[in-house]
Design a protein around this motif. Structure first.
Motif, PDB file in Angstrom:
ATOM      1  N   SER A 298      -3.157 116.090  33.674  1.00 55.20           N
ATOM      2  CA  SER A 298      -4.816 116.591  33.484  1.00 55.20           C
ATOM      3  C   SER A 298      -5.361 117.080  35.161  1.00 55.20           C
ATOM      4  O   SER A 298      -6.186 117.979  35.095  1.00 55.20           O
ATOM      5  N   GLU A 299      -4.850 116.428  35.903  1.00 49.69           N
ATOM      6  CA  GLU A 299      -5.379 116.936  37.493  1.00 49.69           C
ATOM      7  C   GLU A 299      -4.802 118.486  37.713  1.00 49.69           C
ATOM      8  O   GLU A 299      -5.558 118.976  38.488  1.00 49.69           O
ATOM      9  N   ARG A 300      -3.625 118.850  37.190  1.00 47.39           N
ATOM     10  CA  ARG A 300      -3.046 120.227  37.359  1.00 47.39           C
ATOM     11  C   ARG A 300      -3.690 121.193  36.349  1.00 47.39           C
ATOM     12  O   ARG A 300      -3.788 122.394  36.665  1.00 47.39           O
ATOM     13  N   ALA A 301      -4.337 120.677  35.175  1.00 49.23           N
ATOM     14  CA  ALA A 301      -5.175 121.670  34.335  1.00 49.23           C
ATOM     15  C   ALA A 301      -6.134 122.057  34.682  1.00 49.23           C
ATOM     16  O   ALA A 301      -6.751 121.600  35.525  1.00 49.23           O
ATOM     17  N   GLN A 302      -6.720 123.421  34.558  1.00 49.53           N
ATOM     18  CA  GLN A 302      -8.138 123.874  34.882  1.00 49.53           C
ATOM     19  C   GLN A 302      -9.147 122.992  34.237  1.00 49.53           C
ATOM     20  O   GLN A 302     -10.010 122.824  34.825  1.00 49.53           O
ATOM     21  N   VAL A 303      -8.777 122.609  32.911  1.00 46.84           N
ATOM     22  CA  VAL A 303      -9.924 121.766  32.133  1.00 46.84           C
ATOM     23  C   VAL A 303      -9.241 120.869  31.277  1.00 46.84           C
ATOM     24  O   VAL A 303      -8.080 121.260  30.551  1.00 46.84           O
ATOM     25  N   THR A 304      -9.860 119.833  31.115  1.00 43.96           N
ATOM     26  CA  THR A 304      -9.436 118.738  30.215  1.00 43.96           C
ATOM     27  C   THR A 304     -10.406 118.445  29.273  1.00 43.96           C
ATOM     28  O   THR A 304     -11.482 118.004  29.792  1.00 43.96           O
ATOM     29  N   VAL A 305      -9.951 118.414  27.966  1.00 41.24           N
ATOM     30  CA  VAL A 305     -11.146 118.350  26.808  1.00 41.24           C
ATOM     31  C   VAL A 305     -10.403 117.107  26.089  1.00 41.24           C
ATOM     32  O   VAL A 305      -9.376 116.838  25.952  1.00 41.24           O
ATOM     33  N   GLU A 306     -11.558 116.810  25.200  1.00 42.43           N
ATOM     34  CA  GLU A 306     -11.066 115.783  24.134  1.00 42.43           C
ATOM     35  C   GLU A 306     -11.008 116.271  22.615  1.00 42.43           C
ATOM     36  O   GLU A 306     -10.261 115.701  21.882  1.00 42.43           O
TER      37      GLU A 306
ATOM     38  N   TYR B 116       2.411 110.900  17.762  1.00 41.60           N
ATOM     39  CA  TYR B 116       3.639 111.164  17.986  1.00 41.60           C
ATOM     40  C   TYR B 116       4.126 111.380  19.570  1.00 41.60           C
ATOM     41  O   TYR B 116       3.208 111.522  20.210  1.00 41.60           O
ATOM     42  N   LYS B 117       5.200 111.273  19.652  1.00 44.12           N
ATOM     43  CA  LYS B 117       5.864 111.363  21.151  1.00 44.12           C
ATOM     44  C   LYS B 117       5.817 112.686  21.474  1.00 44.12           C
ATOM     45  O   LYS B 117       6.153 113.549  20.436  1.00 44.12           O
ATOM     46  N   GLN B 118       5.146 113.238  22.630  1.00 48.64           N
ATOM     47  CA  GLN B 118       4.727 114.747  22.879  1.00 48.64           C
ATOM     48  C   GLN B 118       5.747 115.209  23.918  1.00 48.64           C
ATOM     49  O   GLN B 118       5.343 115.941  24.771  1.00 48.64           O
ATOM     50  N   TRP B 119       7.040 115.168  23.676  1.00 49.11           N
ATOM     51  CA  TRP B 119       7.902 115.955  24.745  1.00 49.11           C
ATOM     52  C   TRP B 119       7.852 117.322  24.653  1.00 49.11           C
ATOM     53  O   TRP B 119       7.657 117.813  25.891  1.00 49.11           O
ATOM     54  N   ASN B 120       7.556 117.819  23.792  1.00 47.71           N
ATOM     55  CA  ASN B 120       7.575 119.413  23.741  1.00 47.71           C
ATOM     56  C   ASN B 120       6.144 119.944  24.269  1.00 47.71           C
ATOM     57  O   ASN B 120       6.063 120.786  25.180  1.00 47.71           O
ATOM     58  N   SER B 121       5.204 119.013  24.043  1.00 50.50           N
ATOM     59  CA  SER B 121       3.616 119.370  24.860  1.00 50.50           C
ATOM     60  C   SER B 121       4.053 119.174  26.339  1.00 50.50           C
ATOM     61  O   SER B 121       3.278 120.167  26.834  1.00 50.50           O
ATOM     62  N   ALA B 122       4.579 118.140  26.673  1.00 49.50           N
ATOM     63  CA  ALA B 122       4.512 117.873  28.119  1.00 49.50           C
ATOM     64  C   ALA B 122       5.459 119.060  28.727  1.00 49.50           C
ATOM     65  O   ALA B 122       5.095 119.522  29.820  1.00 49.50           O
ATOM     66  N   MET B 123       6.548 119.406  28.042  1.00 52.49           N
ATOM     67  CA  MET B 123       7.320 120.393  28.575  1.00 52.49           C
ATOM     68  C   MET B 123       6.467 121.789  28.759  1.00 52.49           C
ATOM     69  O   MET B 123       6.708 122.399  29.674  1.00 52.49           O
ATOM     70  N   ASP B 124       6.041 121.951  27.788  1.00 57.58           N
ATOM     71  CA  ASP B 124       5.075 123.448  27.731  1.00 57.58           C
ATOM     72  C   ASP B 124       3.945 123.435  28.704  1.00 57.58           C
ATOM     73  O   ASP B 124       3.961 124.569  29.514  1.00 57.58           O
TER      74      ASP B 124
ATOM     75  N   ALA C  31       3.546 125.819  31.935  1.00 58.19           N
ATOM     76  CA  ALA C  31       2.546 126.444  32.373  1.00 58.19           C
ATOM     77  C   ALA C  31       1.900 126.353  33.669  1.00 58.19           C
ATOM     78  O   ALA C  31       1.520 127.159  34.383  1.00 58.19           O
ATOM     79  N   VAL C  32       1.922 125.084  34.080  1.00 57.18           N
ATOM     80  CA  VAL C  32       1.374 124.734  35.537  1.00 57.18           C
ATOM     81  C   VAL C  32       2.684 125.572  36.479  1.00 57.18           C
ATOM     82  O   VAL C  32       2.067 126.067  37.265  1.00 57.18           O
ATOM     83  N   ALA C  33       3.738 125.273  36.275  1.00 53.74           N
ATOM     84  CA  ALA C  33       4.836 125.807  37.005  1.00 53.74           C
ATOM     85  C   ALA C  33       4.770 127.434  37.111  1.00 53.74           C
ATOM     86  O   ALA C  33       4.765 127.889  38.279  1.00 53.74           O
ATOM     87  N   GLN C  34       4.214 128.082  36.040  1.00 55.00           N
ATOM     88  CA  GLN C  34       4.093 129.584  35.964  1.00 55.00           C
ATOM     89  C   GLN C  34       2.635 129.990  36.696  1.00 55.00           C
ATOM     90  O   GLN C  34       2.279 131.206  36.648  1.00 55.00           O
ATOM     91  N   ASN C  35       1.600 128.799  37.085  1.00 50.84           N
ATOM     92  CA  ASN C  35       0.496 129.120  37.508  1.00 50.84           C
ATOM     93  C   ASN C  35      -0.217 129.968  36.237  1.00 50.84           C
ATOM     94  O   ASN C  35      -1.359 130.571  36.407  1.00 50.84           O
ATOM     95  N   LYS C  36       0.050 129.410  34.911  1.00 54.09           N
ATOM     96  CA  LYS C  36      -0.985 130.018  33.938  1.00 54.09           C
ATOM     97  C   LYS C  36      -1.974 128.721  33.672  1.00 54.09           C
ATOM     98  O   LYS C  36      -1.929 127.754  33.723  1.00 54.09           O
ATOM     99  N   PRO C  37      -3.509 129.295  33.487  1.00 54.98           N
ATOM    100  CA  PRO C  37      -4.476 128.555  33.330  1.00 54.98           C
ATOM    101  C   PRO C  37      -4.071 127.723  32.005  1.00 54.98           C
ATOM    102  O   PRO C  37      -3.498 128.270  30.927  1.00 54.98           O
ATOM    103  N   LEU C  38      -4.529 126.465  32.337  1.00 50.33           N
ATOM    104  CA  LEU C  38      -4.210 125.369  31.160  1.00 50.33           C
ATOM    105  C   LEU C  38      -5.480 124.638  30.745  1.00 50.33           C
ATOM    106  O   LEU C  38      -6.284 123.970  31.617  1.00 50.33           O
ATOM    107  N   ILE C  39      -5.780 124.435  29.492  1.00 46.84           N
ATOM    108  CA  ILE C  39      -6.782 123.741  28.946  1.00 46.84           C
ATOM    109  C   ILE C  39      -6.077 122.462  28.299  1.00 46.84           C
ATOM    110  O   ILE C  39      -5.234 122.707  27.350  1.00 46.84           O
ATOM    111  N   LEU C  40      -6.282 121.478  28.752  1.00 43.58           N
ATOM    112  CA  LEU C  40      -5.382 120.156  28.125  1.00 43.58           C
ATOM    113  C   LEU C  40      -6.465 119.361  27.136  1.00 43.58           C
ATOM    114  O   LEU C  40      -7.320 119.196  27.582  1.00 43.58           O
ATOM    115  N   ILE C  41      -5.931 119.285  25.747  1.00 42.42           N
ATOM    116  CA  ILE C  41      -6.635 118.640  24.968  1.00 42.42           C
ATOM    117  C   ILE C  41      -6.055 117.008  24.743  1.00 42.42           C
ATOM    118  O   ILE C  41      -4.836 116.991  24.516  1.00 42.42           O
TER     119      ILE C  41
END
Length: 148
Positions: free
Chosen positions: A124-132, A89-97, A101-111
């Motif tokens: 992914s570069e701005r997330a603290q961790v990227t996983v699959e 699916y297109k992930q517009w809401n995922s990208a916005m959220d 999170a990045v803008a608010q300096n919230k730690p982010l795990i990207l799956i």
């Protein structure tokens, strides 16, 4: 110590339940929130609160305002965000959220699957961790509570 985790991302499968079950199996001291997963409720909330709108665009805008209020409040209260991107699916809401999170300096795990590396490389570069996988995300959460 307890963490509040916001589960951002697509609502077309049960990945949130998988994350919750895995965290429960590990007895992690976390609570979870996320976007409204009931599509009809999310789409109709503007009219439920504000009344019938003049056209479909106005209906969407009214619902978006209320959904954005909910999302912002829950993201603000979170300690960490897990955002999942899938292939189907297109992930517009995922990208916005995730961007919020990045803008608010919230730690982010990207799956995200390996196939989405290129389109998500900046996020992914701005997330603290990227996983699959969901399992890898929960292992990251588990590690936060280890003391030795």
């Amino acid at each position: 110590m307890q963490f509040h985790v916001y589960l951002a991302g697509q609502i077309h499968d049960d990945w949130r339940e998988t994350i919750k079950q895995l965290a429960g199996q590990e007895q992690l001291p976390v609570t979870f929130t996320g976007p409204m997963e009931n599509h009809d409720r999310s789409d109709n909330i503007g009219e439920e609160i504000l009344g019938t709108q003049s056209d479909p665009i106005a209906k969407d805008e009214a619902a978006s305002e209320i959904n954005n209020l909910r999302t912002r409040l829950l993201l603000d209260k979170s300690d960490i965000v897990i955002a999942k991107f899938g292939e189907k699916y297109k992930q517009w809401n995922s990208a916005m959220d995730a961007a919020t999170a990045v803008a608010q300096n919230k730690p982010l795990i990207l799956i995200r699957p390996k196939e989405l590396h290129h389109p998500l490389k900046e996020l992914s570069e701005r997330a603290q961790v990227t996983v699959e996988t969901d399992e890898q995300a929960v292992k990251c959460l588990k590690y936060l509570f280890e003391t030795d």
